[in-house]
Design a protein around this motif. Structure first.
Motif, PDB file in Angstrom:
ATOM      1  N   ILE A  18      41.466  84.739  71.549  1.00 55.99           N
ATOM      2  CA  ILE A  18      40.591  85.459  72.476  1.00 55.99           C
ATOM      3  C   ILE A  18      40.523  86.954  72.185  1.00 55.99           C
ATOM      4  O   ILE A  18      39.760  87.676  72.815  1.00 55.99           O
ATOM      5  CB  ILE A  18      41.028  85.231  73.943  1.00 55.99           C
ATOM      6  CG1 ILE A  18      42.441  85.765  74.179  1.00 55.99           C
ATOM      7  CG2 ILE A  18      40.892  83.775  74.340  1.00 55.99           C
ATOM      8  CD1 ILE A  18      42.849  85.792  75.640  1.00 55.99           C
ATOM      9  N   TRP A  19      41.308  87.433  71.218  1.00 51.40           N
ATOM     10  CA  TRP A  19      41.320  88.856  70.890  1.00 51.40           C
ATOM     11  C   TRP A  19      39.954  89.291  70.389  1.00 51.40           C
ATOM     12  O   TRP A  19      39.332  88.633  69.560  1.00 51.40           O
ATOM     13  CB  TRP A  19      42.382  89.128  69.821  1.00 51.40           C
ATOM     14  CG  TRP A  19      42.461  90.554  69.378  1.00 51.40           C
ATOM     15  CD1 TRP A  19      43.017  91.590  70.051  1.00 51.40           C
ATOM     16  CD2 TRP A  19      41.974  91.098  68.149  1.00 51.40           C
ATOM     17  NE1 TRP A  19      42.916  92.756  69.313  1.00 51.40           N
ATOM     18  CE2 TRP A  19      42.279  92.468  68.144  1.00 51.40           C
ATOM     19  CE3 TRP A  19      41.309  90.553  67.054  1.00 51.40           C
ATOM     20  CZ2 TRP A  19      41.951  93.312  67.097  1.00 51.40           C
ATOM     21  CZ3 TRP A  19      40.969  91.393  66.002  1.00 51.40           C
ATOM     22  CH2 TRP A  19      41.289  92.756  66.024  1.00 51.40           C
ATOM     23  N   ASN A  20      39.485  90.434  70.885  1.00 52.76           N
ATOM     24  CA  ASN A  20      38.196  90.976  70.492  1.00 52.76           C
ATOM     25  C   ASN A  20      38.425  92.375  69.908  1.00 52.76           C
ATOM     26  O   ASN A  20      38.570  93.350  70.647  1.00 52.76           O
ATOM     27  CB  ASN A  20      37.258  91.021  71.699  1.00 52.76           C
ATOM     28  CG  ASN A  20      35.866  91.487  71.341  1.00 52.76           C
ATOM     29  OD1 ASN A  20      35.672  92.320  70.463  1.00 52.76           O
ATOM     30  ND2 ASN A  20      34.881  90.950  72.035  1.00 52.76           N
ATOM     31  N   GLY A  21      38.490  92.434  68.593  1.00 47.07           N
ATOM     32  CA  GLY A  21      38.788  93.688  67.914  1.00 47.07           C
ATOM     33  C   GLY A  21      37.756  94.769  68.143  1.00 47.07           C
ATOM     34  O   GLY A  21      38.096  95.945  68.315  1.00 47.07           O
ATOM     35  N   GLU A  22      36.488  94.389  68.150  1.00 49.85           N
ATOM     36  CA  GLU A  22      35.432  95.375  68.378  1.00 49.85           C
ATOM     37  C   GLU A  22      35.563  95.979  69.777  1.00 49.85           C
ATOM     38  O   GLU A  22      35.480  97.199  69.947  1.00 49.85           O
ATOM     39  CB  GLU A  22      34.063  94.722  68.207  1.00 49.85           C
ATOM     40  CG  GLU A  22      32.908  95.667  68.413  1.00 49.85           C
ATOM     41  CD  GLU A  22      31.556  95.024  68.161  1.00 49.85           C
ATOM     42  OE1 GLU A  22      30.587  95.782  68.018  1.00 49.85           O
ATOM     43  OE2 GLU A  22      31.464  93.769  68.116  1.00 49.85           O
ATOM     44  N   LYS A  23      35.790  95.129  70.768  1.00 48.80           N
ATOM     45  CA  LYS A  23      35.958  95.612  72.142  1.00 48.80           C
ATOM     46  C   LYS A  23      37.192  96.506  72.244  1.00 48.80           C
ATOM     47  O   LYS A  23      37.151  97.562  72.878  1.00 48.80           O
ATOM     48  CB  LYS A  23      36.074  94.433  73.098  1.00 48.80           C
ATOM     49  CG  LYS A  23      36.146  94.835  74.545  1.00 48.80           C
ATOM     50  CD  LYS A  23      36.117  93.601  75.438  1.00 48.80           C
ATOM     51  CE  LYS A  23      36.000  93.998  76.894  1.00 48.80           C
ATOM     52  NZ  LYS A  23      35.827  92.838  77.759  1.00 48.80           N
TER      53      LYS A  23
END
Length: 178
Positions: A18-23
């Motif tokens: 679920i990790w969102n690097g861009e966010k």
């Protein structure tokens, strides 16, 4: 999957699906409160969420230290591990040179009587304490479930995760340093 986002398979860094690097990258740069070590002008930018009470965070700092002049690593203290996390993070942010206090935190992390720097809770401004909590919320909202978490936006526009599991040489590659 969002275009330009590298997923959790970016080994050896360990991130949840679920990790969102861009966010994470954009929200910390926009709304987070952090600090960096002195670095070269125009250095590439990385973002790291850390907890002052986290042994893995201290290991990541040690592995990053040889690279800190060549990469602008923005460190964002969060409150994740225990009751000392937020006040120590606030104490670091209060300093004229937060990176020096962070280095002291690292130096005293293994002290036998108390882990890290001492603080006086009565002298910590609520406004700054709230910023540590804002960092903590940004960390959670980006899908982070542990510390440390780092993200680097590479020259291809990909958001590449990194953590304490990478060696200095692996971090050098993540940051595209040759």
């Amino acid at each position: 999957m969002t275009a330009g986002v590298k997923t959790a398979s970016a080994s050896p860094a360990s991130v949840p699906p679920i990790w969102n690097g861009e966010k994470m990258y954009n929200s910390f740069l926009k709304d987070g409160t952090g600090f960096s070590f002195p670095h070269k002008e125009g250095a590439p930018v990385a973002v790291v969420a850390f907890d002052t009470q986290c042994p893995d965070c201290m290991r990541l700092l040690q592995r990053l230290q040889p690279l800190l002049k060549d990469v602008q690593v923005n460190f964002y203290p969060i409150s994740f591990m225990n009751i000392h996390s937020e006040p120590q993070g606030t104490t670091i942010l209060m300093a004229d040179k937060p990176y020096e206090v962070f280095e002291r935190q690292h130096e005293h992390f293994k002290d036998p009587d108390f882990r890290g720097i001492r603080y006086d809770i009565s002298k910590l401004p609520v406004e700054l304490r709230d910023k540590v909590w804002t960092n903590t919320k940004l960390h959670r909202r980006a899908g982070c479930r542990a510390v440390p978490y780092g993200v680097f936006k590479n020259s291809k526009g990909e958001y590449v995760p990194f953590d304490e599991n990478l060696t200095t040489e692996e971090l050098r590659k993540v940051f595209e340093l040759n």
